[in-house]
Scaffold this active site. Structure first.
Site, PDB file in Angstrom:
ATOM      1  CB  THR A 244      -0.946  -0.019   1.221  1.00  0.00           C
ATOM      2  OG1 THR A 244      -1.766  -1.178   1.123  1.00  0.00           O
ATOM      3  CG2 THR A 244      -1.823   1.218   1.266  1.00  0.00           C
ATOM      4  NE  ARG A 323      -4.364  -3.244   8.112  1.00  0.00           N
ATOM      5  CZ  ARG A 323      -3.693  -3.774   7.100  1.00  0.00           C
ATOM      6  NH1 ARG A 323      -3.725  -3.215   5.909  1.00  0.00           N
ATOM      7  NH2 ARG A 323      -2.991  -4.862   7.258  1.00  0.00           N
TER       8      ARG A 323
HETATM    9  P1  ATP Z   1      -1.187  -5.479   3.979  1.00  0.00           P
HETATM   10  O1  ATP Z   1      -1.154  -6.663   3.057  1.00  0.00           O
HETATM   11  O2  ATP Z   1      -1.390  -5.882   5.403  1.00  0.00           O
HETATM   12  O3  ATP Z   1      -2.112  -4.395   3.538  1.00  0.00           O
HETATM   13  P2  ATP Z   1       1.070  -3.920   2.899  1.00  0.00           P
HETATM   14  O4  ATP Z   1       2.040  -4.738   2.133  1.00  0.00           O
HETATM   15  O5  ATP Z   1       0.126  -3.090   2.135  1.00  0.00           O
HETATM   16  O6  ATP Z   1       0.326  -4.853   3.980  1.00  0.00           O
HETATM   17  P3  ATP Z   1       1.854  -1.422   4.028  1.00  0.00           P
HETATM   18  O7  ATP Z   1       0.502  -1.033   4.520  1.00  0.00           O
HETATM   19  O8  ATP Z   1       2.364  -0.742   2.818  1.00  0.00           O
HETATM   20  O9  ATP Z   1       1.923  -2.993   3.851  1.00  0.00           O
HETATM   21  O10 ATP Z   1       2.826  -1.276   5.248  1.00  0.00           O
HETATM   22  C1  ATP Z   1       4.198  -1.008   5.195  1.00  0.00           C
HETATM   23  C2  ATP Z   1       4.515  -0.314   6.508  1.00  0.00           C
HETATM   24  O11 ATP Z   1       5.920  -0.253   6.696  1.00  0.00           O
HETATM   25  C3  ATP Z   1       3.993   1.097   6.533  1.00  0.00           C
HETATM   26  O12 ATP Z   1       3.539   1.386   7.820  1.00  0.00           O
HETATM   27  C4  ATP Z   1       5.247   1.911   6.167  1.00  0.00           C
HETATM   28  O13 ATP Z   1       5.207   3.204   6.697  1.00  0.00           O
HETATM   29  C5  ATP Z   1       6.327   1.087   6.847  1.00  0.00           C
HETATM   30  N1  ATP Z   1       7.672   1.194   6.246  1.00  0.00           N
HETATM   31  C6  ATP Z   1       8.786   1.567   6.902  1.00  0.00           C
HETATM   32  N2  ATP Z   1       9.859   1.529   6.119  1.00  0.00           N
HETATM   33  C7  ATP Z   1       9.440   1.116   4.904  1.00  0.00           C
HETATM   34  C8  ATP Z   1      10.112   0.888   3.655  1.00  0.00           C
HETATM   35  N3  ATP Z   1      11.417   1.066   3.525  1.00  0.00           N
HETATM   36  N4  ATP Z   1       9.360   0.484   2.614  1.00  0.00           N
HETATM   37  C9  ATP Z   1       8.042   0.276   2.748  1.00  0.00           C
HETATM   38  N5  ATP Z   1       7.367   0.468   3.899  1.00  0.00           N
HETATM   39  C10 ATP Z   1       8.051   0.894   4.975  1.00  0.00           C
HETATM   40 MN    MN Z   2      -1.969  -3.022   2.061  1.00  0.00          MN
END
Ligand code: ATP
Ligand code: MN
Length: 537
Positions: A244, A323
């Site tokens: 995300t 969330r």
């Molecule tokens: P879900 O499948 O549960 O929705 P997701 O893959 O969408 O998970 P994200 O919601 O994008 O995950 O969460 C990544 C989290 O990690 C966020 O809170 C973001 O701020 C944090 N974060 C910290 N450092 C990084 C990085 N280098 N790259 C990506 N995200 C990071």
């Molecule tokens: Mn997500």
């Protein structure tokens, strides 16, 4: 039954056996928000979003997810701990109990659909006990026009009854809460948990069956966005790896943040909204997501600064998994309709708590298949009940828990796509730790991760020098614009190189052990992509 709102004149809840006291059909987000406040189920934050608590469950409960074993699923579903079978009679009894329970209740009904590509459209009717759960469905699923609602017939029903508890002794569940998917009746029955992700991922599971099984089309746990030249990028990854966060990019219209299909020549979103993590959210680091938290959005399990309605995003007292659910239009440059062409770049995101994998590396086709089947990450706190510390995980196709079919089915379909489109670049991106493992090193800076994927997408890594990782065999660039070169080789970021090598071998051994179950299905090209379990051989 008293009924309010707009609906298909021929639509009835009674054919589903439901005879409720009051049904509110397809209320607007404003009405649902207002109702939730009136019923004391939520409050508005200072930017106008509705904030609710989901109660006991603040994450999905995979051990309580069942699939009815019937003529459709018996020989197709990959039964086991992920797809737990339930006999049809057991389902029917519980379904009838839920209907009885709802008899004198007020419910919130919504007609929605999944799949932005009309060819795969799946109409969904959701029946919720609470207006805010219905708002979640409005935000996350695709929204039919008012005109469409008047004629739409549901393909699938979701019946979500959080305050109904099953009796495990007689109802065939593990405990009071349950999510049961019935392919013959086309119903997802949810009880005992108000965590909204059960509905979203329930439909994802259904599509992960229908698309590959009935249409030979790949379904994917990934986000997607599109560049100026129509170049699509996919971001695969388990929870918390950055799907995300990284797909929200002011320069690249968002196709979707979590679930997509790859049909002939097109990537299409299953959903109509995003479900973003809020923990430690800041306007500065994630401006697009921050700006999406406004009227119509639904905040879950956040806390306010005492005495205010200003969200304290650092507060994890209710859960790490705070969330916000918002319709995709809340992202300024969302792409409508939510589909694009074949991808040009695919990123496998991993949040490596060991701090071993390079921050970015380029994968050969064999390596891509190997890492797709491995689905490695370190699960970060929160999305599932009982996980509070990061722990390493292998989850096939970066989403094994959502897959009704055997993982090799999805891998085969991806493999075909990669053969058909040899121009697609596949990258492995470590959004996890650098400078040492969790506890010693630090999480990779988001700014640097963004620079690395940005450089990859712009072709800036096409002509730079690469180095091959001693253990994992992946090629990582020696330089990336706007990123300090010393972080590109993770070994250099550790204080003690020998410790790094030992940990790398340890992690490699975990990969190899995990891969044993797929080894018989994999060809030589994939097997050759396995990491080394000894140095200098
Ligand atoms: P879900 O499948 O549960 O929705 P997701 O893959 O969408 O998970 P994200 O919601 O994008 O995950 O969460 C990544 C989290 O990690 C966020 O809170 C973001 O701020 C944090 N974060 C910290 N450092 C990084 C990085 N280098 N790259 C990506 N995200 C990071
Ligand atoms: Mn997500």
């Amino acid at each position: 039954m008293q009924e309010y709102g707009i609906k298909n004149p021929s639509a009835k809840l009674t054919p589903e056996g439901l005879n409720v006291a009051i049904a509110h059909w397809n209320l607007s987000p404003e009405e649902l928000t207002q109702k939730s406040v009136e019923l004391n189920q939520g409050v508005l934050n200072d930017s106008g979003a509705l904030a609710v608590d989901t109660g006991k469950f603040t994450g999905r409960s995979p051990k309580d997810k069942f699939t009815v074993i019937d003529d459709i699923t018996r020989d197709t579903v990959d039964w086991g701990a992920i797809n737990i079978p339930m006999e049809p009679e057991v389902f029917d009894k519980l379904y009838n109990k839920v209907c009885d329970y709802l008899k004198d209740k007020e419910v919130w009904v919504r007609d929605a659909y999944a799949c932005a590509d009309p060819k795969y459209r799946l109409n969904i009717r959701v029946i919720n006990e609470e207006p805010w759960a219905n708002l979640f469905c409005n935000n996350l699923f695709l929204r039919p026009t008012e005109e469409e609602i008047l004629t739409q017939e549901p393909d699938w029903h979701i019946i979500q009854v959080p305050s109904f508890l099953a009796d495990p002794e007689v109802d065939g569940t593990r405990q009071g809460n349950f999510t049961i998917v019935n392919f013959t009746k086309k119903v997802i029955l949810i009880g005992g948990s108000a965590y909204t992700g059960e509905m979203k991922k329930g439909i994802f599971g259904v599509l992960n069956f229908i698309l590959p099984n009935n249409h030979n089309t790949l379904s994917m746990h990934c986000s997607a966005n599109e560049g100026e030249e129509g170049d699509v990028a996919l971001f695969f990854g388990l929870s918390g790896t950055g799907k995300t966060t990284l797909s929200a990019d002011p320069n690249r219209p968002l196709i979707g943040d979590d679930e997509h299909g790859w049909a002939d020549g097109s990537i299409f979103n299953f959903e109509g909204g995003c479900y973003a993590k809020c923990i430690d959210l800041s306007e500065e680091k994630e401006p697009q997501i921050y700006a999406a938290i406004k009227e119509g959005a639904l905040l879950e399990n956040i806390s306010f600064y005492p005495g205010t309605n200003k969200v304290d995003y650092s507060d994890a007292s209710k859960t790490e998994n705070t969330r916000v659910a918002y319709p995709i239009e809340h992202i300024k440059n969302a792409k409508k309709p939510s589909y694009g062409g074949n991808p040009k770049n695919i990123f496998f995101l991993t949040c490596d708590a060991f701090g071993i994998l390079p921050p970015i590396s380029k994968l050969s086709k064999g390596q891509a298949m190997y890492h797709f089947l491995s689905g490695y990450t370190a699960k970060v706190a929160g999305t599932e009940v009982g996980i509070t510390e990061p722990q390493t995980t292998f989850s096939a196709c970066f989403g094994h828990v959502f897959l009704p079919l055997h993982p090799t089915k999805y891998a085969e379909l991806l493999g075909e796509k990669l053969i058909e489109h040899p121009e697609v670049n596949v990258w492995l991106v470590n959004t996890g730790w650098s400078g040492g493992p969790y506890g010693v090193g630090e999480r990779m800076s988001l700014k640097h991760t963004r620079s690395m994927i940005g450089a990859a997408m712009k072709g800036e890594l096409d002509n730079v020098e690469y180095e091959t990782h001693d253990v994992f065999g992946v090629a990582f660039p020696k330089e990336v614009p706007n990123v300090p070169s010393e972080i590109l080789n993770p070994r250099n970021t550790w204080e003690n190189n020998e410790e790094y090598d030992n940990k790398a071998i340890e992690l490699a051994s975990l990969f190899v052990k995990n891969f044993e179950k797929y080894a018989s299905e994999a060809n030589d090209e994939i097997l050759a992509a396995a990491p080394k379990t000894e140095l200098n051989v």
